[in-house]
Write a protein that holds these residues in place. Structure first.
Motif, PDB file in Angstrom:
ATOM      1  N   GLU A 227       0.822  -1.213   0.000  1.00  0.00           N
ATOM      2  CA  GLU A 227       0.000   0.000   0.000  1.00  0.00           C
ATOM      3  C   GLU A 227       0.854   1.261   0.000  1.00  0.00           C
ATOM      4  O   GLU A 227       0.585   2.216  -0.741  1.00  0.00           O
ATOM      5  N   ALA A 228       1.906   1.276   0.817  1.00  0.00           N
ATOM      6  CA  ALA A 228       2.770   2.455   0.876  1.00  0.00           C
ATOM      7  C   ALA A 228       3.535   2.649  -0.423  1.00  0.00           C
ATOM      8  O   ALA A 228       3.724   3.785  -0.886  1.00  0.00           O
ATOM      9  N   ALA A 229       3.982   1.543  -1.048  1.00  0.00           N
ATOM     10  CA  ALA A 229       4.712   1.641  -2.311  1.00  0.00           C
ATOM     11  C   ALA A 229       3.828   2.227  -3.401  1.00  0.00           C
ATOM     12  O   ALA A 229       4.262   3.097  -4.177  1.00  0.00           O
ATOM     13  N   ILE A 230       2.593   1.760  -3.477  1.00  0.00           N
ATOM     14  CA  ILE A 230       1.654   2.270  -4.482  1.00  0.00           C
ATOM     15  C   ILE A 230       1.352   3.745  -4.229  1.00  0.00           C
ATOM     16  O   ILE A 230       1.311   4.567  -5.150  1.00  0.00           O
ATOM     17  N   ALA A 231       1.154   4.091  -2.947  1.00  0.00           N
ATOM     18  CA  ALA A 231       0.857   5.484  -2.594  1.00  0.00           C
ATOM     19  C   ALA A 231       1.994   6.414  -3.011  1.00  0.00           C
ATOM     20  O   ALA A 231       1.767   7.502  -3.557  1.00  0.00           O
ATOM     21  N   LEU A 232       3.240   5.975  -2.772  1.00  0.00           N
ATOM     22  CA  LEU A 232       4.387   6.808  -3.137  1.00  0.00           C
ATOM     23  C   LEU A 232       4.529   6.917  -4.648  1.00  0.00           C
ATOM     24  O   LEU A 232       4.733   8.009  -5.188  1.00  0.00           O
ATOM     25  N   ASP A 233       4.412   5.792  -5.352  1.00  0.00           N
ATOM     26  CA  ASP A 233       4.558   5.808  -6.813  1.00  0.00           C
ATOM     27  C   ASP A 233       3.480   6.647  -7.483  1.00  0.00           C
ATOM     28  O   ASP A 233       3.738   7.340  -8.478  1.00  0.00           O
ATOM     29  N   ASP A 234       2.248   6.568  -6.941  1.00  0.00           N
ATOM     30  CA  ASP A 234       1.125   7.276  -7.568  1.00  0.00           C
ATOM     31  C   ASP A 234       0.911   8.676  -7.015  1.00  0.00           C
ATOM     32  O   ASP A 234       0.095   9.438  -7.537  1.00  0.00           O
ATOM     33  N   GLY A 235       1.630   8.998  -5.924  1.00  0.00           N
ATOM     34  CA  GLY A 235       1.487  10.325  -5.324  1.00  0.00           C
ATOM     35  C   GLY A 235       0.174  10.505  -4.589  1.00  0.00           C
ATOM     36  O   GLY A 235      -0.299  11.626  -4.393  1.00  0.00           O
ATOM     37  N   THR A 236      -0.453   9.414  -4.176  1.00  0.00           N
ATOM     38  CA  THR A 236      -1.713   9.475  -3.423  1.00  0.00           C
ATOM     39  C   THR A 236      -1.437   8.956  -2.026  1.00  0.00           C
ATOM     40  O   THR A 236      -1.037   7.807  -1.850  1.00  0.00           O
ATOM     41  N   HIS A 237      -1.677   9.777  -1.029  1.00  0.00           N
ATOM     42  CA  HIS A 237      -1.324   9.411   0.339  1.00  0.00           C
ATOM     43  C   HIS A 237      -2.533   9.480   1.281  1.00  0.00           C
ATOM     44  O   HIS A 237      -2.383   9.768   2.473  1.00  0.00           O
ATOM     45  N   THR A 238      -3.699   9.196   0.763  1.00  0.00           N
ATOM     46  CA  THR A 238      -4.907   9.240   1.570  1.00  0.00           C
ATOM     47  C   THR A 238      -4.858   8.189   2.675  1.00  0.00           C
ATOM     48  O   THR A 238      -4.608   7.011   2.411  1.00  0.00           O
ATOM     49  N   ALA A 239      -5.095   8.604   3.893  1.00  0.00           N
ATOM     50  CA  ALA A 239      -5.045   7.676   5.024  1.00  0.00           C
ATOM     51  C   ALA A 239      -6.262   6.758   4.998  1.00  0.00           C
ATOM     52  O   ALA A 239      -7.399   7.224   5.004  1.00  0.00           O
ATOM     53  N   VAL A 240      -6.006   5.468   4.940  1.00  0.00           N
ATOM     54  CA  VAL A 240      -7.083   4.481   4.951  1.00  0.00           C
ATOM     55  C   VAL A 240      -7.444   4.116   6.384  1.00  0.00           C
ATOM     56  O   VAL A 240      -8.615   3.912   6.721  1.00  0.00           O
ATOM     57  N   ILE A 241      -6.450   4.012   7.249  1.00  0.00           N
ATOM     58  CA  ILE A 241      -6.692   3.617   8.640  1.00  0.00           C
ATOM     59  C   ILE A 241      -6.328   4.757   9.594  1.00  0.00           C
ATOM     60  O   ILE A 241      -7.195   5.325  10.261  1.00  0.00           O
ATOM     61  N   ASN A 242      -5.028   5.091   9.650  1.00  0.00           N
ATOM     62  CA  ASN A 242      -4.569   6.101  10.600  1.00  0.00           C
ATOM     63  C   ASN A 242      -3.962   7.301   9.894  1.00  0.00           C
ATOM     64  O   ASN A 242      -2.976   7.147   9.150  1.00  0.00           O
ATOM     65  N   PRO A 243      -4.480   8.489  10.108  1.00  0.00           N
ATOM     66  CA  PRO A 243      -3.798   9.687   9.598  1.00  0.00           C
ATOM     67  C   PRO A 243      -2.550   9.939  10.431  1.00  0.00           C
ATOM     68  O   PRO A 243      -2.394   9.401  11.532  1.00  0.00           O
ATOM     69  N   GLY A 280       3.213  19.510  10.029  1.00  0.00           N
ATOM     70  CA  GLY A 280       3.379  20.959   9.962  1.00  0.00           C
ATOM     71  C   GLY A 280       3.305  21.517   8.558  1.00  0.00           C
ATOM     72  O   GLY A 280       2.979  22.694   8.353  1.00  0.00           O
ATOM     73  N   LEU A 281       3.594  20.660   7.571  1.00  0.00           N
ATOM     74  CA  LEU A 281       3.507  21.080   6.166  1.00  0.00           C
ATOM     75  C   LEU A 281       2.105  20.888   5.597  1.00  0.00           C
ATOM     76  O   LEU A 281       1.884  21.057   4.399  1.00  0.00           O
ATOM     77  N   GLY A 282       1.172  20.524   6.455  1.00  0.00           N
ATOM     78  CA  GLY A 282      -0.214  20.397   6.024  1.00  0.00           C
ATOM     79  C   GLY A 282      -0.644  19.004   5.623  1.00  0.00           C
ATOM     80  O   GLY A 282      -1.686  18.827   4.994  1.00  0.00           O
ATOM     81  N   HIS A 283       0.133  17.978   6.019  1.00  0.00           N
ATOM     82  CA  HIS A 283      -0.184  16.605   5.607  1.00  0.00           C
ATOM     83  C   HIS A 283      -0.711  15.755   6.759  1.00  0.00           C
ATOM     84  O   HIS A 283      -0.634  14.525   6.701  1.00  0.00           O
ATOM     85  N   GLY A 284      -1.282  16.390   7.767  1.00  0.00           N
ATOM     86  CA  GLY A 284      -1.730  15.657   8.945  1.00  0.00           C
ATOM     87  C   GLY A 284      -2.786  14.610   8.667  1.00  0.00           C
ATOM     88  O   GLY A 284      -2.871  13.610   9.383  1.00  0.00           O
ATOM     89  N   ASP A 285      -3.599  14.808   7.650  1.00  0.00           N
ATOM     90  CA  ASP A 285      -4.649  13.845   7.330  1.00  0.00           C
ATOM     91  C   ASP A 285      -4.169  12.748   6.383  1.00  0.00           C
ATOM     92  O   ASP A 285      -4.944  11.848   6.030  1.00  0.00           O
ATOM     93  N   ASP A 286      -2.901  12.817   5.978  1.00  0.00           N
ATOM     94  CA  ASP A 286      -2.364  11.827   5.040  1.00  0.00           C
ATOM     95  C   ASP A 286      -1.886  10.573   5.756  1.00  0.00           C
ATOM     96  O   ASP A 286      -1.725  10.544   6.980  1.00  0.00           O
TER      97      ASP A 286
END
Length: 299
Positions: A227-243, A280-286
């Motif tokens: 899941e993390a590899a796909i998220a990084l490759d595709d640039g999608t970091h939506t939190a499925v379980i834990n932000p 702090g860069l605004g990615h808390g929900d990722d």
């Protein structure tokens, strides 16, 4: 028979470097029926292999001259250079193939490839991703990079080591890059486990009590890796379980519990630090996968 009296092609190999891994490689070749010549800087390590049928060369140039394929397995590329770049050895190597299974960084592998090309040496870089006890078994894992046709030419002999063999591409440094990345997983994971054992012991929990539950955590990791590899490759970091805001909170708990027992929490503090930087860069929900992107940025 002295190694200097023959130059063997086909089902034959020279192994340079007889530390634990080099001895395991040579033993696996011998077991598979590959004619094997060996050499090591420290005398005496070839005795058991010689008794098993290996030809013990008296010098690296003699070892190199014995066969078309030379497998090198020493501690790092400084050691490799100290052997192969001696003028008499370099001269003997011309036209032959070196498969360097020594460990080092990708830049050193690429530099070695350039040196080899300049001196008429055919060159493949490689990595062994298993301990010595697994070499020569179906569970072995070997990675290679460099010219595809050169790998295909010597694959029949390399396959004698058993296990899985993967050619990763033409870039000489790719095997070393995979090696570094995969060892990063191993050492950071094992260090995390050592820290967990220290916390458990401080709380009166034995290692044997914790281990089964630790294995349960381990079983969660493979799908998380994907899941993390796909998220990084595709640039999608939506939190499925834990932000990351939730993740940072649990990291803080680990730090607090550790330091309450006087246990060094610097590793987890570093993890928490980069996580909070992402927040702090605004990615808390990722998802935590966003951290890999952040770590890869250059200031």
């Amino acid at each position: 028979m002295s190694a200097k009296t023959r130059t063997t092609t086909g089902n034959a190999v020279t192994v340079i470097g007889l530390g634990p891994m080099g001895r395991a490689l040579a033993a696996a070749f011998l077991k598979a029926g590959v004619a094997t010549t060996v050499w090591n800087r420290t005398p005496g390590r070839d005795r058991e292999l010689a008794a098993a049928g290996a030809v013990a060369a008296t010098s690296p140039e003699e070892a190199v001259a014995a066969n078309e394929l030379i497998v090198v397995c020493v501690v790092d590329y400084d050691a490799t250079d100290a052997i192969l770049r001696r003028p008499e050895v370099t001269a003997a190597l011309k036209g032959r193939t070196v498969v360097n299974l020594s460990a080092d960084v990708p830049a050193r592998a690429r530099e070695a490839g350039e040196w080899a090309a300049e001196h008429g040496v055919r060159y493949l870089d490689g990595a062994i991703m298993v301990p010595t006890t697994v070499v020569g078994t179906p569970d072995g894992v070997f990675l290679y990079s460099g010219p595809a046709e050169l790998y295909a030419e010597h694959k029949p002999v390399l396959d004698a080591l058993d296990g899985g063999h993967t050619h990763l591409g033409e870039d000489i440094g790719r095997a070393a890059a995979f090696d570094i990345a995969l060892l990063d997983i191993w050492w950071t994971s094992m260090t995390g486990y050592m820290h967990a054992l220290a916390i458990a012991r401080a709380e009166g929990i034995s290692g044997r009590e914790l281990a089964p539950f630790a294995q349960g955590i381990g079983k969660i990791l493979p799908p998380s890796f994907d899941e993390a590899a796909i998220a990084l490759d595709d640039g999608t970091h939506t939190a499925v379980i834990n932000p990351m805001t939730s993740s940072a909170s649990t990291m803080a708990h680990i730090i607090h519990a550790s330091e309450a027992h006087g246990i060094d929490a610097s590793i987890m503090r570093a993890v928490e630090g980069v996580t909070r930087r992402a927040i702090g860069l605004g990615h808390g929900d990722d998802d935590i996968s966003r951290v890999a992107e952040l770590l890869g940025r250059r200031a």
